[in-house]
Each structure stands twice: as C-alpha cells, then as structure tokens.
Design a protein around this motif. Structure first.
Motif, mmCIF file in Angstrom:
data_model
loop_
_atom_site.group_PDB
_atom_site.id
_atom_site.type_symbol
_atom_site.label_atom_id
_atom_site.label_comp_id
_atom_site.label_asym_id
_atom_site.label_seq_id
_atom_site.Cartn_x
_atom_site.Cartn_y
_atom_site.Cartn_z
ATOM 1 N N TYR A 167 0.849 -1.193 0.000
ATOM 2 C CA TYR A 167 0.000 0.000 0.000
ATOM 3 C C TYR A 167 0.880 1.237 0.000
ATOM 4 O O TYR A 167 1.892 1.294 0.701
ATOM 5 N N LYS A 168 0.477 2.248 -0.769
ATOM 6 C CA LYS A 168 1.254 3.491 -0.802
ATOM 7 C C LYS A 168 1.302 4.150 0.575
ATOM 8 O O LYS A 168 2.215 4.902 0.879
ATOM 9 N N GLU A 169 0.310 3.818 1.431
ATOM 10 C CA GLU A 169 0.293 4.397 2.778
ATOM 11 C C GLU A 169 1.386 3.812 3.672
ATOM 12 O O GLU A 169 1.722 4.388 4.706
ATOM 13 N N GLY A 170 1.936 2.626 3.267
ATOM 14 C CA GLY A 170 2.939 1.983 4.106
ATOM 15 C C GLY A 170 2.334 1.603 5.445
ATOM 16 O O GLY A 170 1.313 0.926 5.504
ATOM 17 N N LEU A 171 2.953 2.064 6.551
ATOM 18 C CA LEU A 171 2.420 1.782 7.883
ATOM 19 C C LEU A 171 1.412 2.828 8.343
ATOM 20 O O LEU A 171 0.899 2.745 9.449
ATOM 21 N N ASN A 172 1.146 3.824 7.501
ATOM 22 C CA ASN A 172 0.087 4.766 7.843
ATOM 23 C C ASN A 172 -1.260 4.078 7.647
ATOM 24 O O ASN A 172 -1.440 3.299 6.706
ATOM 25 N N PRO A 173 -2.216 4.321 8.525
ATOM 26 C CA PRO A 173 -3.505 3.630 8.444
ATOM 27 C C PRO A 173 -4.227 3.831 7.114
ATOM 28 O O PRO A 173 -4.165 4.908 6.510
ATOM 29 N N VAL A 236 -8.503 -9.704 8.919
ATOM 30 C CA VAL A 236 -8.721 -8.503 9.718
ATOM 31 C C VAL A 236 -8.816 -8.830 11.210
ATOM 32 O O VAL A 236 -9.317 -9.903 11.591
ATOM 33 N N PHE A 237 -8.313 -7.919 12.033
ATOM 34 C CA PHE A 237 -8.332 -8.047 13.493
ATOM 35 C C PHE A 237 -8.884 -6.756 14.098
ATOM 36 O O PHE A 237 -8.654 -5.663 13.567
ATOM 37 N N PHE A 238 -9.571 -6.915 15.251
ATOM 38 C CA PHE A 238 -10.071 -5.768 16.005
ATOM 39 C C PHE A 238 -9.606 -5.897 17.452
ATOM 40 O O PHE A 238 -9.633 -6.991 18.016
ATOM 41 N N LYS A 289 -19.069 2.838 22.410
ATOM 42 C CA LYS A 289 -18.836 2.662 23.846
ATOM 43 C C LYS A 289 -17.395 2.983 24.240
ATOM 44 O O LYS A 289 -17.037 2.876 25.424
ATOM 45 N N GLY A 290 -16.576 3.349 23.281
ATOM 46 C CA GLY A 290 -15.182 3.656 23.565
ATOM 47 C C GLY A 290 -14.311 2.434 23.770
ATOM 48 O O GLY A 290 -13.214 2.537 24.332
ATOM 49 N N LEU A 291 -14.779 1.262 23.306
ATOM 50 C CA LEU A 291 -14.040 0.018 23.523
ATOM 51 C C LEU A 291 -13.172 -0.384 22.329
ATOM 52 O O LEU A 291 -12.269 -1.198 22.466
ATOM 53 N N LEU A 292 -13.476 0.154 21.139
ATOM 54 C CA LEU A 292 -12.731 -0.207 19.938
ATOM 55 C C LEU A 292 -11.431 0.593 19.889
ATOM 56 O O LEU A 292 -11.428 1.787 19.596
ATOM 57 N N LYS A 293 -10.341 -0.070 20.227
ATOM 58 C CA LYS A 293 -9.053 0.620 20.334
ATOM 59 C C LYS A 293 -8.324 0.744 19.009
ATOM 60 O O LYS A 293 -7.714 1.761 18.719
ATOM 61 N N GLU A 294 -8.348 -0.327 18.222
ATOM 62 C CA GLU A 294 -7.677 -0.296 16.922
ATOM 63 C C GLU A 294 -8.146 -1.470 16.079
ATOM 64 O O GLU A 294 -8.787 -2.405 16.570
ATOM 65 N N ALA A 295 -7.826 -1.413 14.789
ATOM 66 C CA ALA A 295 -8.102 -2.509 13.861
ATOM 67 C C ALA A 295 -6.964 -2.547 12.858
ATOM 68 O O ALA A 295 -6.345 -1.524 12.559
ATOM 69 N N PHE A 296 -6.701 -3.745 12.335
ATOM 70 C CA PHE A 296 -5.611 -3.869 11.364
ATOM 71 C C PHE A 296 -5.824 -5.096 10.491
ATOM 72 O O PHE A 296 -6.520 -6.047 10.864
ATOM 73 N N GLY A 297 -5.236 -5.044 9.308
ATOM 74 C CA GLY A 297 -5.264 -6.177 8.403
ATOM 75 C C GLY A 297 -3.926 -6.877 8.417
ATOM 76 O O GLY A 297 -2.895 -6.283 8.751
ATOM 77 N N LEU A 319 -10.462 5.390 13.719
ATOM 78 C CA LEU A 319 -9.864 4.553 14.763
ATOM 79 C C LEU A 319 -8.542 5.137 15.260
ATOM 80 O O LEU A 319 -7.703 5.553 14.458
ATOM 81 N N ASN A 320 -8.405 5.153 16.579
ATOM 82 C CA ASN A 320 -7.153 5.555 17.215
ATOM 83 C C ASN A 320 -6.647 6.901 16.705
ATOM 84 O O ASN A 320 -5.440 7.097 16.512
ATOM 85 N N GLY A 321 -7.592 7.815 16.456
ATOM 86 C CA GLY A 321 -7.202 9.143 15.989
ATOM 87 C C GLY A 321 -6.578 9.139 14.609
ATOM 88 O O GLY A 321 -5.898 10.082 14.219
#
Length: 354
Positions: A167-173, A236-238, A289-297, A319-321
C-alpha cells in the motif's frame, strides 16, 4: 526429478531498491513444470522469464481453473537470504489444488525448486529497508478444450520480483469501505482457497470503493450480510477492550499465514485472542462505547496494515485518531524483525535459502 537450468543471455537492468513498487518488475528467470494425466508432474526447469505461447482454447481462459500462492524472500543485514514459513504456503497451495481438482504437487520438491530459483536470481533480492523479493507460485489448466471438466494437463510456474510496500500508505492507516451490496464468497464455495475467481469477484466492489476514496473493501458474510469476513487482500483483526478478535475460519475466509502467525504471537505474549463470529454492528457499537481501540489487516504483501477509518451504511469511524495502534505496531515490528533475522525466532519460522 532433476531441475534443468537455462540461464538468460539477456539479463535485465535491476531497479533501484529505494523506489520499488509492487508486482510491476520481474526477475530474470522463472520455474516451470508440467503435468500430464498418466505421467504426473514432470520436466521441471528454470528458464529465462518471458512470454508463453498458448492455444486460445486453453481451459484456464474459459473456466478459471487456476490457483496461486504469495510469499517473500528477505535479505538479512549479514547478506543471507531467507524465507518465512514457506512450508505453510506449500501446504495451502495443495489445499487449493484439492478444492479445484488440480493434481497436488510434492511440497518438498516445490519448496526446493523455489529455493533453487531464488539462488539463480539471488541478486534480485533487494537490500533496502522494508523491501523483499515477492514470490508467486501458480498452477493453471492447459487443455485446449471447450467443455466444463477438470483439465488433464497443467502448468506449475514460479515467478519472482523485487517489491517495496504493497500500500502506498505503508504503515500509515488505510481507509476501508465496508461492502454491503456485493458478495465475494460463501461457505461451501471457494472463498477459503487462493484461486483467481475469488479476486475477480472482488473487483467491482473494490473499484467502487476506490472511487469513493477508500483503499480496500471489508467483506461481510454472503448470507446475512452482517458478519465480518476479511478485507480484499488481508485478514482482519479488532482490538476491543482487552480482547483481540478476528473472524473465525468458516469456509469462506482465506486461512492467512500472516493471520496464523499473529494469532500465535498474541498467544505467546499472553494476550487474549478470540477467533469467533463478529458482526459489523458489534464493531461499530464497540466504538460508540469507547471500547474499539484499533483494527488492522494482516497479509503477506502488507504484513500489518493499520486501519484508520471504517465506512459502513453512511457511518464513519475514525480509529485511534487515524494513527497506527500500539498492538499493530508491535506485531509489525516483531514479524518483520523475525523475517529479516533481526529478532529471535522462537518458533522456527525462518528458512534459509542462501
């Protein structure tokens, strides 16, 4: 079987390691092997990379009997070349063969052939940080016949090429569009194998998502259209509260090798990891509810790709700002550290080539 080697007389100019894309440049040689009913797999050879002349009636063109794999070779700081869990790729290749009525290959021989090809083209393995040699084994039907049945002949090829970030984003979300209209796969179909048709089925939704400014599509189940399955090129993970959740393998989700490695790492670290059904509604409610901290593939191409935005039914979640999460970063650092032999490998995942 002995592998015959024909070296190219016209080596190509290698690209700069600093400006590599993905899947656009290919090495000097390729591996080929043929299958004939009654004879089995035969005539393994490494030849110069180039076009192949085929009959227009080739069955793969008309009926899509084709499967593939994807993995990488890495150049370490001390100039060795290694592979990451290639036995898992060979095992999954044969699982795909089984589902599409393609004769299985000898996994040990296929891995040996892959290593030999990498040795021949070892100078194509780049050395810049984050780069690697992408390896694409694939098998396809070669009978010139118009009729729906398994082919009696096949070709098995391995091609390689130097790559940078997928991805052109690299490690950027990345921004992900949750698909509710189209269906990619259902249990009992071919969603759990790496076959060309799976990816063809995803193109329409992916194109529409791209037109809306999204990098990839997150697929929901094909029956109820409510349970999360996978992203187009990734599992995918949450991270919800103190639990890491990934959709369980249900027959329509690809059993990713990076997915498997992440699960094993998370368990090794003592974190709570659940493989279960998770609805997209649960994901969005967890965010409220403020419980979803992050997600990633997770996937071979991108390794770990943080998700910065999810869009579903006119609802948008940041997610995560919009920044990479702590666990995403930790998994990426650990996996790439093992792959490049810069961190201990307690699992025996790394296989030396040269």
């Amino acid at each position: 079987m002995e592998i015959k080697i024909e070296l190219t007389k016209h080596p190509k100019e290698k690209p700069s390691s600093e400006n590599l894309g993905f899947g656009q440049v290919f090495s000097d040689h390729m591996f080929m092997m043929d299958y004939t009913e009654g004879k089995g797999w035969h005539d393994p050879r490494i030849v110069p990379y180039g076009p192949i002349l085929y009959d227009p009636a080739l069955m793969v063109y008309h009926y899509g009997q084709a499967i593939f794999e994807g993995l990488k070779a890495y150049r370490t700081r001390d100039n060795h070349i290694v592979l990451f869990r290639p036995d898992e790729n060979m095992k999954r290749l044969n699982q795909s063969c089984e589902r599409l009525c393609i004769p299985k290959v000898d996994e040990e021989f296929a891995l040996m052939a892959m290593k030999k090809l990498i040795e021949v083209d070892k100078d194509w393995v780049p050395d810049a940080p984050g780069t690697s040699l992408y390896i694409r084994p694939f098998i396809y039907a070669t009978d010139p016949y118009l009729g729906v049945r398994p082919s009696n002949t096949y070709h098995f090829l391995i091609i390689t090429g130097p790559v940078g970030a997928y991805y052109k984003e690299g490690l950027n979300p990345v921004k992900i569009y949750v698909e509710s209209k189209y269906v990619r796969a259902v249990a009992g179909g071919i969603g759990a194998v790496k076959t060309a048709g799976n990816y063809a089925a995803s193109l329409k939704a992916q194109q529409e998502a791209k037109d809306l400014g999204y990098t990839q599509v997150l697929w929901l189940d094909g029956v109820e259209r409510k349970y999360v399955e996978e992203v187009g090129t990734m599992n995918v993970f949450f991270v919800i509260g103190n639990e890491v959740v990934t959709p369980e393998l249900n027959g329509s989700i690809l059993p990713g090798i990076t997915r498997k490695s992440c699960i094993e790492l998370l368990k090794h670290w003592g974190l709570k990891i659940s493989e279960r059904k998770i609805s997209i509604q649960e994901v969005f409610e967890a965010n409220e509810k403020g419980l979803l901290k992050e997600a990633f593939g997770t996937g071979t191409a991108a390794v770990i790709s943080p998700i910065g935005e999810l869009y579903w039914n006119e609802q948008r979640v940041i997610l995560n700002g919009g920044k990479i999460g702590e666990l995403s970063h930790r998994l990426y650092d650990e996996l790439t550290g093992i792959q490049y032999c810069e961190k201990p490998d307690p699992f025996g995942w790394v296989v030396p080539v040269v």
